[in-house]
Enzyme design. Structure first.
Site, PDB file in Angstrom:
ATOM      1  N   LEU A   1     -23.157  12.315  31.814  1.00 34.21           N
ATOM      2  CA  LEU A   1     -23.822  13.557  32.221  1.00 34.21           C
ATOM      3  C   LEU A   1     -22.829  14.724  32.320  1.00 34.21           C
ATOM      4  O   LEU A   1     -21.883  14.661  33.100  1.00 34.21           O
ATOM      5  CB  LEU A   1     -24.526  13.366  33.574  1.00 34.21           C
ATOM      6  CG  LEU A   1     -25.301  14.599  34.069  1.00 34.21           C
ATOM      7  CD1 LEU A   1     -26.483  14.910  33.182  1.00 34.21           C
ATOM      8  CD2 LEU A   1     -25.740  14.405  35.511  1.00 34.21           C
ATOM      9  N   ASP A   2     -23.070  15.772  31.540  1.00 35.53           N
ATOM     10  CA  ASP A   2     -22.251  16.989  31.575  1.00 35.53           C
ATOM     11  C   ASP A   2     -20.791  16.727  31.215  1.00 35.53           C
ATOM     12  O   ASP A   2     -19.905  17.507  31.570  1.00 35.53           O
ATOM     13  CB  ASP A   2     -22.338  17.683  32.950  1.00 35.53           C
ATOM     14  CG  ASP A   2     -23.762  18.079  33.309  1.00 35.53           C
ATOM     15  OD1 ASP A   2     -24.552  18.327  32.386  1.00 35.53           O
ATOM     16  OD2 ASP A   2     -24.077  18.134  34.500  1.00 35.53           O
ATOM     17  N   GLU A   3     -20.542  15.604  30.508  1.00 39.48           N
ATOM     18  CA  GLU A   3     -19.165  15.254  30.163  1.00 39.48           C
ATOM     19  C   GLU A   3     -18.918  15.323  28.660  1.00 39.48           C
ATOM     20  O   GLU A   3     -17.840  14.970  28.194  1.00 39.48           O
ATOM     21  CB  GLU A   3     -18.843  13.830  30.652  1.00 39.48           C
ATOM     22  CG  GLU A   3     -18.890  13.627  32.157  1.00 39.48           C
ATOM     23  CD  GLU A   3     -17.644  14.149  32.863  1.00 39.48           C
ATOM     24  OE1 GLU A   3     -16.697  14.588  32.166  1.00 39.48           O
ATOM     25  OE2 GLU A   3     -17.614  14.116  34.108  1.00 39.48           O
TER      26      GLU A   3
END
Lengths: 299, 299, 299, 299
Positions: free
Chosen positions: D243-245
């Site tokens: 996530l969001d990486e």
């Protein structure tokens, strides 16, 4: 105006029915803040915001803007203004009370480039610009299909240098009819006459597509390209009778490089123009701008 | 201090001998501005600047900063502060009078990276930071040759986690001896103990080499590189006992791209750190910063 | 030069002893990249960087910059240049081989404002500007105490419009004596004659304290203040005989507002000038700049 | 699609019928540029743009992007790709030819916040994003009235964590049916399953409303407000299963201050999100982005 926007404006008027602003411009001297804040306090008003500026504490000019909340402001407004007269006189003030619930009526003038108009409409629809966009005036038909679906009257007033007087007469009539407070030139490509400008001092906001005073006049992106600048910009200013020489409200720039041709500069510039004009208009609507000697104080 | 700088500070003290500041933090309520400005007016003071902020006009917290000019301020300061007590009591104010002519005494802590120290010294020499840099403390010798020629005492206090208590005891003694008002950690790479921090609340300014809260802790540039960010930044904050969690005073960033390796990021970052720290220090020296719930209000 | 810097320059020369650059400017046409990269490959060179730009793929001008690593480059340089002639001829190229290990010799000209000089010296000391600062020339004595401790010769050459010819004769002699490659005008406030400029085409870098073409000429900060701009800037450009009209290398701006007086603008401006000039000088030293029709291509 | 936009896309396809791009990712070694540019030259292609990057000239990874113009490219594309195989093999290349005239098919996913969708549609209508927006998918009805008048099919696919599998099955079917090349999550507030993500590697572009890695996950503006940051930002990245990486494509920030409440941060943030996402999408459409070890190279 669509029912949805109408409803939002009504809700805003209600929510802000006790909110006023006071703008003052006077010779600097001791006691101004004390006198005015004491006055507001005695009227039952609570000061929500205040900003001040002095060109020089000794013998300069003093500017202050208050935002205040006052119960029953609507009913008491006339009385408050009357009672303020002695203070105004004592300090030789130019002053202006404005009322947040009196949403300003705006006319937007546009030609064929629609990005600035679109930005204003967008911010207006999303609630970021609290104004009543009463009409859009254009010397072309291009924007009609964008404007009318929003319930805003659209007036096509042909204009060019040969029919300027006639065109401005029509425009002035419309402005009067709609009781307009502020005129935004959203890339309106016609020059206004001294007569028209004089009728709306510090109430016509223009966007010029360069970081003024560079590239005053026509074709700034072409000239920016020719000069090989590494930044391009946009400037929003009040219109005066000196072309692109009015008081600057806001400016911004973006980087460009040798790979950008004139078309690129125009594209990049559109994005700067949009945001610079929207900020300037917002500040005007919030009565944040005072003009002093062809310069703006933006509180 | 070199004679030249000493002379300039003395000239500044003289020029500002009648200038004071008043910072207030209290529950929001009507009448505060009126009461304080009336008070200042009666003391013979002219308000030069004022800025206010309220977290919420109804039941929130109110903050205001005045700068004022008052004849014979030096002599009258005690009296003014005493006479202000009833107002302070009436509005439950936390407040602070400061005097521009009382130039703040600063200690700079530094380790091996000298760019932030250099920037502070530079701005100080060019007159942009009005402070008395009373001493520089370092756990290394690297900065001595830069500091001593400016007439600033340099103290090498070795420090590491094994001798922390001993080092801090020495540092605390120096701070007391020089009567220090503010401590700037100009890339000082040692952790301070809760004891040390508690002794200087909102008076230790640090520069962290990332845009916090990204990359809290060690090696932020290395981690920024690994994450492939397109911006790197720096953050100046007051030091609290939560590492890199203190109230943020100022932040800034620069663009980077895939071509920049860790060394590039450090170079670019040095420039951001310099300007961010210098701005934060300047605002602190001008008493522009109020702290509320681990956040700063910068007037 | 201090022994420390001398040592670092020597280390750099060694580390870059096989690194060269090739800059080409020619009519656009198919096959250029293929021919040049094939040539470099046959010489045993590995292309490390390349950037290209075409004003127009059909009939325009083509520019390319290669950085390459080639074993024994020092010994083979003459041979490589000779063997490149047929390609250059075939494509009607203007071209230039430069060698990274031939560190450029720089003269800095300065007057009384020292911030740009200081920035250059700082970046030089910290290793960010790889150059041999061979001398500093000034029409004042102010910078001597900063320059000489770094082991850089300092020449005070009085200059004003009455003794321009005489001053420039002295300066030209010094430039020749020190075998100077590039001249940086770090706020040097004297006008150079066409004769002097013509002798150093695209090799004199100036910093002008405005975002050109706004505020060409004298006192740009005063004029920016008078015009009430919301941005101030600085521009680095090559010097030509049209005042402030030479090819722009780099520009940047900062925001200002109505509170900033002329002194503030100058302070803020100093910081922009420093970084803009430093970037322009760095790009010049790295042979990143090509000039075409009074504009720069910065690779 | 409206007839006007359809016509413009057709005109673009015609104008770019001979334009191709070649992206290469391989171990660095001498001779790559020579071999590829020689190859293109022999195919009759003129190189219009090229950019290269090497993680390390000795033993690192080499990336290059060419844009070329080649007569009869449409007819010769297969042949060119086949003939390139030996070079690709010799240098162990991962490579990709793309054709500018093959306009990419895009699906936009959106929830209730419409500003990013509006920006994409705007830039698309004004010709700044050359793509075929084939459909819009949403878990809400809000955007329908904006999308359908533009002639773009709108699919309401209800989605939440309980019906994720079912929703994604419908979405996947739509993506296949419309032969989609790239998926843009324009503030689509549902999490995608690993299965969905794996099916579209480096082809799902998301906008996250913080400057990552700060404020990963939900409610970033609320958390930014609580932390008292002085900058807020937005990040566009390819979606991976962390996530969001995923690899960051573009980021930007704006300044905020203590006066800005959470609603202000969201307003300011919307403007950043719009421009950051639009740039990332544009670069993707122009095949400017290569991904290497969870980082992007943007040529």
């Amino acid at each position: 105006m669509t029912p949805y926007i109408k409803e939002r404006i009504e809700a805003f008027k209600k929510a802000s029915q006790n909110r006023g602003r006071l703008l003052i411009d006077c010779p600097d001297q001791p006691g101004i803040v004390a006198a005015v804040s004491e006055f507001l306090y005695k009227q039952g008003a609570n000061i929500i915001e205040s900003s001040q500026y002095s060109t020089n504490p000794e013998g300069g000019r003093f500017f202050i803007r208050f935002v205040f909340e006052c119960p029953n402001l609507k009913e008491k407004a006339n009385e408050i203004e009357a009672e303020f007269q002695p203070i105004a006189k004592r300090f030789s003030m130019d002053f202006k009370f404005t009322y947040v619930f009196e949403v300003k009526k705006m006319a937007i003038f546009v030609s064929k480039e629609l990005h600035c108009l679109l930005e204003l409409l967008w911010e207006w629809q999303s609630g970021d610009l609290m104004t009543d966009i009463a009409l859009v005036v254009s010397n072309h038909e291009d924007a009609r299909q964008i404007v009318e679906p929003l319930g805003i009257p659209y007036y096509h007033v042909p204009a060019n240098k040969d029919i300027r007087a006639e065109a401005e007469a029509k425009q002035m009539k419309l402005l009067e009819e709609f009781d307009i407070d502020v005129i935004v030139l959203a890339r309106y490509m016609q020059i206004l006459t001294p007569n028209f400008v004089a009728a709306h001092p510090n109430r016509i906001i223009n966007i010029h597509h360069s970081f003024l005073p560079a590239f005053v006049g026509a074709k700034p992106y072409e000239r920016a390209y020719d000069r090989g600048v590494k930044l391009i910009g946009a400037t929003s200013h009040y219109v005066t009778n000196d072309l692109d020489e009015g008081p600057i409200i806001e400016q911004d720039i973006e980087r460009v490089n040798h790979r950008n041709d004139v078309e690129d500069l125009k594209k990049i510039g559109r994005s700067i123009e949009r945001s610079v004009l929207a900020r300037a208009v917002k500040w005007h609507l919030e009565d944040r701008i005072l003009v002093h000697r062809n310069k703006t104080i933006v509180f």
